[in-house]
Design a protein around this motif. Sequence first.
Motif, PDB file in Angstrom:
ATOM      1  N   GLY A 133     159.125  36.088 -34.337  1.00 59.77           N
ATOM      2  CA  GLY A 133     158.002  36.558 -33.530  1.00 59.77           C
ATOM      3  C   GLY A 133     158.311  36.884 -32.081  1.00 59.77           C
ATOM      4  O   GLY A 133     157.928  37.951 -31.574  1.00 59.77           O
ATOM      5  N   PRO A 134     159.016  36.009 -31.348  1.00 57.34           N
ATOM      6  CA  PRO A 134     159.282  36.291 -29.930  1.00 57.34           C
ATOM      7  C   PRO A 134     160.127  37.537 -29.688  1.00 57.34           C
ATOM      8  O   PRO A 134     160.120  38.080 -28.587  1.00 57.34           O
ATOM      9  N   SER A 135     160.835  38.017 -30.712  1.00 57.21           N
ATOM     10  CA  SER A 135     161.723  39.172 -30.514  1.00 57.21           C
ATOM     11  C   SER A 135     160.942  40.444 -30.239  1.00 57.21           C
ATOM     12  O   SER A 135     161.408  41.317 -29.501  1.00 57.21           O
ATOM     13  N   ASN A 136     159.780  40.568 -30.847  1.00 58.02           N
ATOM     14  CA  ASN A 136     158.953  41.759 -30.662  1.00 58.02           C
ATOM     15  C   ASN A 136     157.522  41.402 -31.039  1.00 58.02           C
ATOM     16  O   ASN A 136     157.063  41.707 -32.150  1.00 58.02           O
ATOM     17  N   PRO A 137     156.788  40.751 -30.146  1.00 54.14           N
ATOM     18  CA  PRO A 137     155.430  40.306 -30.469  1.00 54.14           C
ATOM     19  C   PRO A 137     154.519  41.432 -30.929  1.00 54.14           C
ATOM     20  O   PRO A 137     153.694  41.242 -31.829  1.00 54.14           O
ATOM     21  N   GLU A 138     154.671  42.623 -30.325  1.00 53.01           N
ATOM     22  CA  GLU A 138     153.780  43.725 -30.684  1.00 53.01           C
ATOM     23  C   GLU A 138     153.915  44.091 -32.154  1.00 53.01           C
ATOM     24  O   GLU A 138     152.917  44.328 -32.855  1.00 53.01           O
ATOM     25  N   ARG A 139     155.141  44.145 -32.639  1.00 56.94           N
ATOM     26  CA  ARG A 139     155.343  44.500 -34.052  1.00 56.94           C
ATOM     27  C   ARG A 139     154.822  43.399 -34.971  1.00 56.94           C
ATOM     28  O   ARG A 139     154.269  43.667 -36.038  1.00 56.94           O
ATOM     29  N   HIS A 140     155.023  42.157 -34.598  1.00 55.11           N
ATOM     30  CA  HIS A 140     154.534  41.063 -35.428  1.00 55.11           C
ATOM     31  C   HIS A 140     153.004  41.038 -35.454  1.00 55.11           C
ATOM     32  O   HIS A 140     152.398  40.743 -36.493  1.00 55.11           O
ATOM     33  N   LEU A 141     152.373  41.377 -34.345  1.00 57.99           N
ATOM     34  CA  LEU A 141     150.913  41.449 -34.325  1.00 57.99           C
ATOM     35  C   LEU A 141     150.408  42.632 -35.146  1.00 57.99           C
ATOM     36  O   LEU A 141     149.386  42.531 -35.833  1.00 57.99           O
ATOM     37  N   ALA A 142     151.110  43.760 -35.090  1.00 58.42           N
ATOM     38  CA  ALA A 142     150.732  44.907 -35.921  1.00 58.42           C
ATOM     39  C   ALA A 142     150.829  44.548 -37.396  1.00 58.42           C
ATOM     40  O   ALA A 142     149.983  44.958 -38.212  1.00 58.42           O
TER      41      ALA A 142
ATOM     42  N   PHE B  38     147.378  42.406 -42.435  1.00 60.24           N
ATOM     43  CA  PHE B  38     146.838  41.372 -43.321  1.00 60.24           C
ATOM     44  C   PHE B  38     145.356  41.117 -43.063  1.00 60.24           C
ATOM     45  O   PHE B  38     144.755  40.241 -43.702  1.00 60.24           O
ATOM     46  N   GLY B  39     144.778  41.840 -42.116  1.00 61.65           N
ATOM     47  CA  GLY B  39     143.363  41.673 -41.818  1.00 61.65           C
ATOM     48  C   GLY B  39     143.061  40.735 -40.676  1.00 61.65           C
ATOM     49  O   GLY B  39     141.898  40.384 -40.440  1.00 61.65           O
ATOM     50  N   VAL B  40     144.079  40.313 -39.932  1.00 58.72           N
ATOM     51  CA  VAL B  40     143.876  39.400 -38.810  1.00 58.72           C
ATOM     52  C   VAL B  40     143.316  40.164 -37.615  1.00 58.72           C
ATOM     53  O   VAL B  40     143.796  41.257 -37.279  1.00 58.72           O
TER      54      VAL B  40
ATOM     55  N   ILE C  78     143.525  40.668 -34.067  1.00 57.93           N
ATOM     56  CA  ILE C  78     144.554  40.332 -33.083  1.00 57.93           C
ATOM     57  C   ILE C  78     144.113  40.605 -31.653  1.00 57.93           C
ATOM     58  O   ILE C  78     144.906  40.475 -30.719  1.00 57.93           O
ATOM     59  N   SER C  79     142.830  40.944 -31.476  1.00 57.52           N
ATOM     60  CA  SER C  79     142.373  41.389 -30.154  1.00 57.52           C
ATOM     61  C   SER C  79     142.554  40.330 -29.075  1.00 57.52           C
ATOM     62  O   SER C  79     142.776  40.662 -27.910  1.00 57.52           O
ATOM     63  N   ASN C  80     142.466  39.053 -29.448  1.00 59.81           N
ATOM     64  CA  ASN C  80     142.580  37.991 -28.446  1.00 59.81           C
ATOM     65  C   ASN C  80     143.808  37.111 -28.649  1.00 59.81           C
ATOM     66  O   ASN C  80     143.886  36.020 -28.083  1.00 59.81           O
ATOM     67  N   VAL C  81     144.766  37.562 -29.461  1.00 63.88           N
ATOM     68  CA  VAL C  81     145.963  36.768 -29.732  1.00 63.88           C
ATOM     69  C   VAL C  81     146.982  36.969 -28.613  1.00 63.88           C
ATOM     70  O   VAL C  81     147.269  38.103 -28.218  1.00 63.88           O
ATOM     71  N   LYS C  82     147.518  35.886 -28.124  1.00 68.04           N
ATOM     72  CA  LYS C  82     148.543  35.958 -27.084  1.00 68.04           C
ATOM     73  C   LYS C  82     149.881  36.364 -27.708  1.00 68.04           C
ATOM     74  O   LYS C  82     150.179  36.005 -28.853  1.00 68.04           O
ATOM     75  N   CYS C  83     150.683  37.072 -26.949  1.00 65.49           N
ATOM     76  CA  CYS C  83     151.973  37.528 -27.457  1.00 65.49           C
ATOM     77  C   CYS C  83     152.845  36.365 -27.919  1.00 65.49           C
ATOM     78  O   CYS C  83     153.545  36.472 -28.935  1.00 65.49           O
ATOM     79  N   GLU C  84     152.797  35.246 -27.202  1.00 64.17           N
ATOM     80  CA  GLU C  84     153.652  34.115 -27.570  1.00 64.17           C
ATOM     81  C   GLU C  84     153.236  33.474 -28.901  1.00 64.17           C
ATOM     82  O   GLU C  84     153.981  32.683 -29.478  1.00 64.17           O
ATOM     83  N   ASP C  85     152.041  33.826 -29.398  1.00 64.58           N
ATOM     84  CA  ASP C  85     151.574  33.275 -30.675  1.00 64.58           C
ATOM     85  C   ASP C  85     151.762  34.252 -31.833  1.00 64.58           C
ATOM     86  O   ASP C  85     151.354  33.966 -32.967  1.00 64.58           O
ATOM     87  N   ALA C  86     152.382  35.402 -31.576  1.00 63.12           N
ATOM     88  CA  ALA C  86     152.471  36.450 -32.591  1.00 63.12           C
ATOM     89  C   ALA C  86     153.164  35.967 -33.859  1.00 63.12           C
ATOM     90  O   ALA C  86     152.699  36.227 -34.975  1.00 63.12           O
TER      91      ALA C  86
ATOM     92  N   ALA D 206     149.278  34.213 -41.686  1.00 63.74           N
ATOM     93  CA  ALA D 206     148.706  35.266 -42.514  1.00 63.74           C
ATOM     94  C   ALA D 206     149.491  35.426 -43.814  1.00 63.74           C
ATOM     95  O   ALA D 206     148.903  35.609 -44.891  1.00 63.74           O
ATOM     96  N   ILE D 207     150.818  35.356 -43.732  1.00 59.94           N
ATOM     97  CA  ILE D 207     151.657  35.478 -44.930  1.00 59.94           C
ATOM     98  C   ILE D 207     151.419  34.302 -45.862  1.00 59.94           C
ATOM     99  O   ILE D 207     151.260  34.468 -47.081  1.00 59.94           O
TER     100      ILE D 207
END
Length: 497
Positions: A398-407, A412-414, A416-424, A431-432
């Motif tokens: 996750g920390p390598s590219n938070p944007e891609r992990h959030l996408a 999966f239907g999550v 992500i509007s309020n998810v912090k990058c460090e939690d990606a 979700a998996i």
Amino acid sequence: MVAAIRAAPSAATRAVSLLRTVQYAHPPNCPCHSNPGHHHHARPQVDRYAQHTGRRGFASPVDLSQQKEYAFEMAASSIRFGPGVTQEVGMDFKNMGAKRVCVVTDSTVRHLTATKQVEEALSREGIEFTIFDKVRVEPKDSSIKEAIDFAKPYNPDAFLAVGGGSVIDTAKLMNLYTEYPEADFLDFVNAPLGNGRPIDKKLKPLVAIPTTAGTGSETTGTAIFDLVAKKAKTGIAHRNLKPTLGIIDPLNTKTMPSAVKASSGLDVLCHSLESWTAIPYNQRVPRPTNPILRPAYQGANPISDIFSLSALRSTVKYLPRAVKDPEDFEAQSEMLLAATLAGVGFGNAGVHLCHGMSYPISGQNPGYKHAGYEVAHSIIPHGVSVAVSAPAVFRFTGPSNPERHLAAAEAFGVDISNVKCEDAGAVLADAIAAFLTDLGDQPKGLKDLGFTSEHIDALVEGTIPQARVLMLAPGLQTELEKEREQLRALFEDSMAY
């Protein structure tokens, strides 16, 4: 490929989705155009050419082994998609000028409609053929060698694979070693387990007709098997291995048992997730000294991104339906198309930790036999072996590219509007895990496969030789002892989810 996608259900929606994917892709900057002065000064432009290629311009040559990649290539088989297209295969071989065809399948598919249609299609066009039906599900080096020994004396001028990834991969290697009859088996096997020799000849035509919706092997230049002596899965990867044509017929997956649908679909899930999150192509080292040495697995790139994310979205939507309802033909068709799309994506971008860890998981099976598989031997299906570590892997990457992990989490239907990058990573991992749990009848970690903490050291040592995929894993250390520590932690985290 375009024609194939147009022929699929919901084509307009898919086309819009594919175009929108580009918004998420964030392709790595072009090494030339990333410099705003590139087009304005002739001398630096020549110097950059020397920097990129190592060729002597106004600058001195550089050591390419220490340089990052600057280019990517796209390679995939020709694809034909549509219900009923299996019946065209005889005409395909006639159009190729093939007169002797080696049909490759397994003992189960041998008696299914797909193989019967193939026999009728070849006979209708007057093409001589023989059938090898002893492919092993999850092949070993011994079963591959048996298949090669069958093909060599028959000396076909084309191959036809009818079956799942095991069948298609076996046919690829039959094709390879009949073209190199004097080669040692390990010559072409991926280093460091083999010699990693490049394939410098054009192979004979190979047509692949998948009967499972998972591996995407009909599009790729990769063939995987168990190297028993090393207790690890490995394989051979080169663009010249890819089939000439993939015939993607949704009618051929109607007879898949539910357990096979689930496992095959989980392979699609991980193909798409891993290729979407792999390191960018222009971060890979070393830069090849010759284009023939550029690996099939190159890292995430703007074209693979489109296929990978589209396949992920389709898998999340359609796999649960395909598993739960054997009459849901739309879901089965969409999963077969998703497998092919993911094949194009990972066949060029590559996979990383889920697959790298899966090879020793399968090769060191403590005796687990997955329900729903009609085989006499113990078996951890490939899709199960890759998915079991997925929550742990994507929590780690996750920390390598938070944007891609959030996408990916959004697929999966999550919300992500309020998810912090460090939690990606954690959000995607959850979700998996929820997706796997809802799918049903899946082992919830390595413990359910019979592994204990005592197995971890061997699993780590079986993963380390998978350099071909580990080099694409974001966040994984290159120093050996640090890599061991990270892999140990990942296996520990994969014991249960």
